[in-house]
Structure formats: structure tokens, C-alpha cells
Design an enzyme around this catalytic site. Structure first.
Site, PDB file in Angstrom:
ATOM      1  N   TYR A  43      -9.473   2.461  -9.993  1.00  0.00           N
ATOM      2  CA  TYR A  43     -10.817   2.005  -9.561  1.00  0.00           C
ATOM      3  C   TYR A  43     -11.839   2.415 -10.632  1.00  0.00           C
ATOM      4  O   TYR A  43     -12.463   3.480 -10.529  1.00  0.00           O
ATOM      5  CB  TYR A  43     -11.210   2.655  -8.237  1.00  0.00           C
ATOM      6  CG  TYR A  43     -10.216   2.484  -7.105  1.00  0.00           C
ATOM      7  CD1 TYR A  43      -9.912   1.227  -6.583  1.00  0.00           C
ATOM      8  CD2 TYR A  43      -9.596   3.594  -6.531  1.00  0.00           C
ATOM      9  CE1 TYR A  43      -9.010   1.078  -5.541  1.00  0.00           C
ATOM     10  CE2 TYR A  43      -8.695   3.457  -5.482  1.00  0.00           C
ATOM     11  CZ  TYR A  43      -8.405   2.196  -4.994  1.00  0.00           C
ATOM     12  OH  TYR A  43      -7.516   2.056  -3.963  1.00  0.00           O
ATOM     13  N   TRP A  49     -19.434   3.287  -0.624  1.00  0.00           N
ATOM     14  CA  TRP A  49     -19.281   4.419   0.311  1.00  0.00           C
ATOM     15  C   TRP A  49     -18.571   5.591  -0.355  1.00  0.00           C
ATOM     16  O   TRP A  49     -18.782   6.740   0.007  1.00  0.00           O
ATOM     17  CB  TRP A  49     -18.690   3.984   1.644  1.00  0.00           C
ATOM     18  CG  TRP A  49     -17.220   3.762   1.805  1.00  0.00           C
ATOM     19  CD1 TRP A  49     -16.372   3.201   0.915  1.00  0.00           C
ATOM     20  CD2 TRP A  49     -16.436   4.084   2.976  1.00  0.00           C
ATOM     21  NE1 TRP A  49     -15.110   3.129   1.457  1.00  0.00           N
ATOM     22  CE2 TRP A  49     -15.118   3.656   2.710  1.00  0.00           C
ATOM     23  CE3 TRP A  49     -16.715   4.656   4.209  1.00  0.00           C
ATOM     24  CZ2 TRP A  49     -14.088   3.807   3.648  1.00  0.00           C
ATOM     25  CZ3 TRP A  49     -15.693   4.811   5.142  1.00  0.00           C
ATOM     26  CH2 TRP A  49     -14.405   4.395   4.864  1.00  0.00           C
ATOM     27  N   ASP A  50     -17.761   5.291  -1.398  1.00  0.00           N
ATOM     28  CA  ASP A  50     -17.172   6.396  -2.166  1.00  0.00           C
ATOM     29  C   ASP A  50     -18.274   7.280  -2.731  1.00  0.00           C
ATOM     30  O   ASP A  50     -18.231   8.509  -2.613  1.00  0.00           O
ATOM     31  CB  ASP A  50     -16.364   5.865  -3.366  1.00  0.00           C
ATOM     32  CG  ASP A  50     -15.102   5.139  -2.961  1.00  0.00           C
ATOM     33  OD1 ASP A  50     -15.213   4.093  -2.333  1.00  0.00           O
ATOM     34  OD2 ASP A  50     -13.995   5.623  -3.285  1.00  0.00           O
ATOM     35  N   TYR A  97      -9.339  -4.765 -14.340  1.00  0.00           N
ATOM     36  CA  TYR A  97      -9.457  -4.631 -12.890  1.00  0.00           C
ATOM     37  C   TYR A  97      -9.456  -6.012 -12.235  1.00  0.00           C
ATOM     38  O   TYR A  97     -10.108  -6.944 -12.732  1.00  0.00           O
ATOM     39  CB  TYR A  97     -10.755  -3.891 -12.517  1.00  0.00           C
ATOM     40  CG  TYR A  97     -10.857  -3.660 -11.032  1.00  0.00           C
ATOM     41  CD1 TYR A  97     -10.140  -2.631 -10.439  1.00  0.00           C
ATOM     42  CD2 TYR A  97     -11.610  -4.502 -10.225  1.00  0.00           C
ATOM     43  CE1 TYR A  97     -10.181  -2.448  -9.073  1.00  0.00           C
ATOM     44  CE2 TYR A  97     -11.659  -4.326  -8.854  1.00  0.00           C
ATOM     45  CZ  TYR A  97     -10.940  -3.298  -8.281  1.00  0.00           C
ATOM     46  OH  TYR A  97     -10.977  -3.116  -6.933  1.00  0.00           O
ATOM     47  N   GLY A 194     -13.823  -0.868   4.602  1.00  0.00           N
ATOM     48  CA  GLY A 194     -13.380   0.357   3.936  1.00  0.00           C
ATOM     49  C   GLY A 194     -11.918   0.651   4.243  1.00  0.00           C
ATOM     50  O   GLY A 194     -11.250   1.350   3.501  1.00  0.00           O
ATOM     51  N   ASP A 196      -9.183  -1.380   4.378  1.00  0.00           N
ATOM     52  CA  ASP A 196      -8.844  -2.745   3.974  1.00  0.00           C
ATOM     53  C   ASP A 196      -7.772  -3.490   4.772  1.00  0.00           C
ATOM     54  O   ASP A 196      -7.957  -4.635   5.134  1.00  0.00           O
ATOM     55  CB  ASP A 196      -8.391  -2.756   2.511  1.00  0.00           C
ATOM     56  CG  ASP A 196      -9.353  -2.026   1.594  1.00  0.00           C
ATOM     57  OD1 ASP A 196     -10.323  -1.430   2.081  1.00  0.00           O
ATOM     58  OD2 ASP A 196      -9.131  -2.046   0.381  1.00  0.00           O
ATOM     59  N   TYR A 386      -0.950   2.358   2.596  1.00  0.00           N
ATOM     60  CA  TYR A 386      -2.408   2.268   2.588  1.00  0.00           C
ATOM     61  C   TYR A 386      -3.026   2.638   3.939  1.00  0.00           C
ATOM     62  O   TYR A 386      -2.824   3.746   4.413  1.00  0.00           O
ATOM     63  CB  TYR A 386      -2.738   0.836   2.166  1.00  0.00           C
ATOM     64  CG  TYR A 386      -3.918   0.668   1.234  1.00  0.00           C
ATOM     65  CD1 TYR A 386      -4.231   1.574   0.242  1.00  0.00           C
ATOM     66  CD2 TYR A 386      -4.720  -0.466   1.346  1.00  0.00           C
ATOM     67  CE1 TYR A 386      -5.303   1.367  -0.610  1.00  0.00           C
ATOM     68  CE2 TYR A 386      -5.791  -0.687   0.494  1.00  0.00           C
ATOM     69  CZ  TYR A 386      -6.076   0.237  -0.485  1.00  0.00           C
ATOM     70  OH  TYR A 386      -7.131   0.029  -1.325  1.00  0.00           O
ATOM     71  N   GLU A 430      -5.106  10.037  -3.130  1.00  0.00           N
ATOM     72  CA  GLU A 430      -5.946   9.109  -2.362  1.00  0.00           C
ATOM     73  C   GLU A 430      -5.562   9.123  -0.875  1.00  0.00           C
ATOM     74  O   GLU A 430      -6.424   9.128  -0.009  1.00  0.00           O
ATOM     75  CB  GLU A 430      -5.758   7.703  -2.963  1.00  0.00           C
ATOM     76  CG  GLU A 430      -6.693   6.638  -2.429  1.00  0.00           C
ATOM     77  CD  GLU A 430      -6.426   5.269  -3.058  1.00  0.00           C
ATOM     78  OE1 GLU A 430      -5.479   5.132  -3.867  1.00  0.00           O
ATOM     79  OE2 GLU A 430      -7.178   4.332  -2.739  1.00  0.00           O
TER      80      GLU A 430
HETATM   81  C1  GLC Z   1      -9.824   1.237  -1.585  1.00  0.00           C
HETATM   82  C2  GLC Z   1     -10.294   1.723  -0.221  1.00  0.00           C
HETATM   83  C3  GLC Z   1     -11.808   1.625  -0.135  1.00  0.00           C
HETATM   84  C4  GLC Z   1     -12.420   2.399  -1.294  1.00  0.00           C
HETATM   85  C5  GLC Z   1     -11.881   1.889  -2.633  1.00  0.00           C
HETATM   86  C6  GLC Z   1     -12.332   2.717  -3.814  1.00  0.00           C
HETATM   87  O1  GLC Z   1     -10.079  -0.120  -1.737  1.00  0.00           O
HETATM   88  O2  GLC Z   1      -9.687   0.988   0.783  1.00  0.00           O
HETATM   89  O3  GLC Z   1     -12.261   2.124   1.091  1.00  0.00           O
HETATM   90  O4  GLC Z   1     -13.789   2.304  -1.268  1.00  0.00           O
HETATM   91  O5  GLC Z   1     -10.476   1.936  -2.608  1.00  0.00           O
HETATM   92  O6  GLC Z   1     -11.921   4.038  -3.655  1.00  0.00           O
END
Ligand code: GLC
Length: 467
Positions: A43, A49-50, A97, A194, A196, A386, A430
Site C-alpha cells: 500500500y 482511515w489508516d 499499484y 474498510g 473489503d 483477509y 496486517e
Molecule cells: C486494505 C484494508 C483497508 C485498508 C487498506 C490500507 O484494503 O481492507 O481497510 O485501509 O488495506 O491499509
């Protein structure tokens, strides 16, 4: 109650002090000066929200850095108040990405910013609640430092602006995502949840046929595909983006045509918590109009959640599928997060507590770490994949705080202990295998990305708290 004894030899970190040091390092390594990426490689941008969770971690290290994390989110806010789930800073990294900014196509929306590229979907509104944690910390430390012990205020300039930004985000949600004016906002993409690929969304996927994409996914190059959503799942996710892109992310048009419109319990719980936090901070600065409106919205959402989302059969909050007018139930840890916002009555909260302690989450002999993302008794439960089974630290952190709020101190202690044990044992991953006996396998490892930022941030917070 039978408990599993863990051999210390299997730990990645020998002590809590080592763990604390490692978590600080993760944040420092993932920091790109003004924002923090969730995880190198997997990522590479800023997630909404992270970043708010991550700021809670920074609050234990450096207040200025924590403020910068929020500020970089506000800088990318759309002119209609919308806040995007990904901010593609340094978009060239997008080449590694998928889906990158070009596939998202949100830049065509007239409200989107011109100085930075973002996605056109959002994420759970945890900003207000996380900002208040930083605010309270700054306030209490300033009180301690003040020689006369007169309370001084944390930088009013930053906080007043921050309150306005978050208020505008909430205003957007109540204006554009609550078509029946019931106080319940909808999400229009599963990535907005969030969580997914949680099992509840399967009910929506059964209502339409996705496009079959032949794309090069990048996530499965970083992580074992068994731990990520399937190709079929991704077809649904990309189809929703493609439909949204076809109308340039115009809210009204998306509302007309998208097959996915869901009133999600986690999303709405965080909106309530953030609204109440905003109201308290706004009062502190004499911003009474914002405070009053935020209180009204929070109360309306709280009531609507109890009336419409609480499933009387199971006692847990469900997902309302607006397109097909039905409540989708099922038990997952995100259904327990209304505890964080103080939404259930004490009696309903007791029922949630019992469910968490029952065979559905703890297992028959407490053989599971709390809290699996899906009930272990659910035929759809999948230990490795996940959001369909593994333990996620942010959800545990929300439930831990929620348990403290309701006086469920034993359960809170247990969740905190399990959460810290998982990270001590496997590393700053994670997500994690909920089956305790799996940890005895010398080959066992954490799931998803390693050196994951919100895991580090929220573990720092748990380690700092006595409760
Ligand atoms: C994944 C999670 C999501 C989070 C993202 C970045 O997609 O499901 O909630 O924000 O990763 O960490």
C-alpha cells in the site's frame, strides 16, 4: 476456563519494550514526512482511515507529526466535503499499484482537488474520534507542564481548522449519503467499508454479474493469494469503480445506478463516535453551531442504528442493503463495533459481550484468539483470508475500547492480552490467524503485509494504557 500456554521461544519479540521499539520503528520507516503509508510495497500511498489510526500512534511519539498526518488528509479534501480513501501522493508510484489513479478516474469529478489525485470512494469516518485522542493527550500534557496548573489549550489554530474540515466531511455524508434522511449513511463500494471482502457482502454480489477483468493485480505479488480476496471478488470491486467512473462519480447518478448501496454498522458507528468527539472539541473552542449540529446528527444515527440495524434475533447489528431493501445479518467482529460508540443499550451490549465470549468467537475451549473477523462457527469462516476470519488489530482496538466503555473490564483485558500476544508472537503484521494452536507450528507467520502501520500505531496505544 481452559487456556493455551504459549512457549516464549516462538515469539518474534521477547518483551513488550522490544515490541514498543519495533512499533515506533515501523511508523518511522513508513513515514513520508507528512503522511504515513500503511505498508511498503503493498500500500504505497496514503489511506484515509489508516492515517487517522496511525495518528493515534504518532500521538505517543510526536504531537506535531500526529497533526501533520491529519493535515495531509485535510489538504486533499474535495470542495464538496468528500474525503477520499486513497490520496495518490507521488502518483508515479501508482505504476506499481492496482487500481491506480487512472483506473479510479475520480479526477474528472468537478469537486475533486487539482493539486493532488485521489480515489472517488471514501472510508469509515474515524477522523473525529481519533483527533480527540490526540487533543486529549495534548490537553492533559499541557496541564501537567503548566506551572500554575491552569488548563491551556492545544494549538487552537490547528484544531479549529481540523474541526471545520471534519464537520464538512460529516455534512457531505449526511447530505449525499442519507437519501431518506433517516440518519443512516450508506457506502457505495465495499472498499468504503474498510472490511473489503467481509462475508455479508456476498449477499450483494449475488445480485449482479460483474465484468470479467483480465488485469494485473499487484497485491497478490506481495502477499499469498490465499490471504487476499479472490479474482472473482476483484471483478465485483472493479465493476463498481467502472460504473462510478462512467458518471464521473456524480453522487446522484451513482445512487441511481449502483447495485451496492449499504448502510454499514461499522461505518455508521464511527460516524457517531466522531460526531460526538467533534461536538466536545467544538464546545471547547466555543464553536457552538458545529457542536449542536454534530450532537443532533450523532443522536439521530444512534437511534436509527438501534431501530433499523439491530437484528433482534441475533442481538448483533446488521448491514442494510438499500438496493434490495433487506437487513443482511451474520456475525462478524465489525458488527460489535457499535460498542465503541456507546450505541447499544447496556442490555444489548451484554448480549454482544456474551456473543464475543461464546463458541462463536472464542471457540468451544477458548481455542481462538479474540476477535476473529467472522464467527468461527460460520460455514463461510476462513482462517486465512483477509476479512473473512483473521484477527485485525484496528477492529480489536475498537472493541477493546468499547468494552471499557461498558464496564466489561475482564473481556477488555482479554482482548488486549490476545491482541498484544498475537503481535509479540508473529510480528507487526496486517492480520493474524485466529487459531491459537496454529502458533505452535514453527512455520506459522502473520498474514498480509509485514511492518503494517496501524498495527504498530494501535499497539503503541494499547501498551501505553493501563487498562
Ligand atoms: C486494505 C484494508 C483497508 C485498508 C487498506 C490500507 O484494503 O481492507 O481497510 O485501509 O488495506 O491499509
Amino acid at each position: 476456563m481452559p487456556t493455551t500456554i504459549l512457549s516464549p521461544a516462538k515469539r518474534v519479540f521477547g518483551t513488550r519494550a522490544e515490541l514498543r521499539f519495533a512499533c515506533q520503528n515501523v511508523l518511522e520507516k513508513n513515514s513520508k514526512e507528512t503522511f504515513t503509508i500503511p505498508c511498503e510495497g503493498l500500500y504505497p500511498f496514503q489511506w484515509l482511515w489508516d492515517s487517522a489510526f496511525i495518528a493515534v500512534g504518532w500521538a505517543h511519539i510526536d504531537h506535531n507529526r500526529a497533526r501533520a498526518e491529519f493535515q495531509s488528509l485535510f489538504d486533499a479534501q474535495w470542495s464538496n466535503g468528500f474525503m477520499a480513501h486513497i490520496i495518490y501522493h507521488d502518483d508515479d508510484r501508482g505504476k506499481s499499484y492496482f487500481p491506480g489513479s487512472a483506473f479510479q478516474g475520480a479526477a474528472r469529478n468537478p469537486y475533486s482537488p487539482t493539486h493532488v489525485v485521489t480515489s472517488g470512494i471514501t472510508q469509515p469516518p474515524n477522523l473525529g474520534a481519533m483527533l480527540e485522542i490526540l487533543f486529549d493527550k495534548e490537553l492533559s500534557e499541557q496541564v501537567k507542564l503548566s506551572p500554575l496548573n491552569t488548563p491551556s489549550v492545544p494549538d487552537p489554530h490547528f484544531y479549529k481548522k481540523a474541526i471545520r474540515h471534519i464537520f464538512r466531511f460529516h455534512e457531505y455524508l449526511y447530505r449525499d449519503r442519507d437519501p431518506h434522511n433517516e440518519g443512516l449513511t450508506y457506502i457505495r463500494h465495499n472498499w468504503e467499508a474498510g472490511t473489503d471482502n467481509c462475508t455479508q457482502f456476498d449477499a450483494i454480489w449475488n445480485t449482479f454479474d460483474p465484468i470479467n477483468y483480465d488485469v494485473q493485480r499487484r497485491d497478490t505479488q506481495h502477499v499469498n493469494p490465499k490471504q487476499r480476496p479472490t479474482k472473482k471478488d476483484y471483478n465485483y470491486y472493479l465493476t463498481l469503480i467502472e460504473i462510478s467512473r462512467s458518471v464521473d462519480f456524480d453522487e446522484r447518478e451513482m445512487y441511481e445506478i449502483l447495485p451496492f448501496l449499504v448502510q454499514d454498522p461499522l461505518f455508521n458507528s464511527l460516524l457517531v463516535a466522531s460526531g460526538e468527539s467533534l461536538a466536545r472539541m467544538a464546545r471547547h473552542f466555543g464553536m457552538n453551531v458545529i457542536a449542536e449540529q454534530s450532537e443532533k446528527w450523532a443522536m439521530k444515527t444512534r437511534n436509527a442504528m438501534n431501530e433499523k440495524l439491530l437484528d433482534p434475533l441475533t442481538g448483533v447489528y446488521g448491514y442494510f442493503d438499500l438496493r434490495n431493501n433487506r437487513l443482511v445479518g451474520g456475525m462478524s467482529s465489525s458488527n460489535m463495533t457499535p460498542l465503541f460508540a456507546g450505541i447499544p443499550s447496556q442490555k444489548s451490549a451484554e448480549r454482544l459481550r456474551e456473543t464475543l465470549e461464546s463458541l462463536h468467537f472464542a471457540g468451544r475451549n477458548n481455542e481462538y484468539w479474540l476477535c476473529a473477523t467472522n464467527a468461527v462457527t460460520d460455514p463461510q469462516f476462513d482462517r486465512t483470508r483477509y476479512w473473512r476470519g483473521p484477527v485485525w488489530i484496528n477492529i480489536n482496538w475498537l472493541i477493546w475500547k468499547g468494552c471499557l466503555r461498558y464496564g466489561f473490564d475482564d473481556l477488555a483485558r482479554r482482548i488486549k492480552r490476545d491482541t498484544i500476544n498475537l503481535v509479540l508472537r508473529y510480528g507487526v503484521y496486517e492480520y493474524f490467524d485466529p487459531l491459537k494452536s496454529a502458533a505452535d507450528n514453527p512455520e506459522a507467520h502473520g498474514f498480509g503485509g509485514n511492518n503494517f502501520s496501524w498495527t504498530a500505531a494501535l499497539i503503541l496505544d494499547m501498551l501505553a494504557e493501563n487498562q
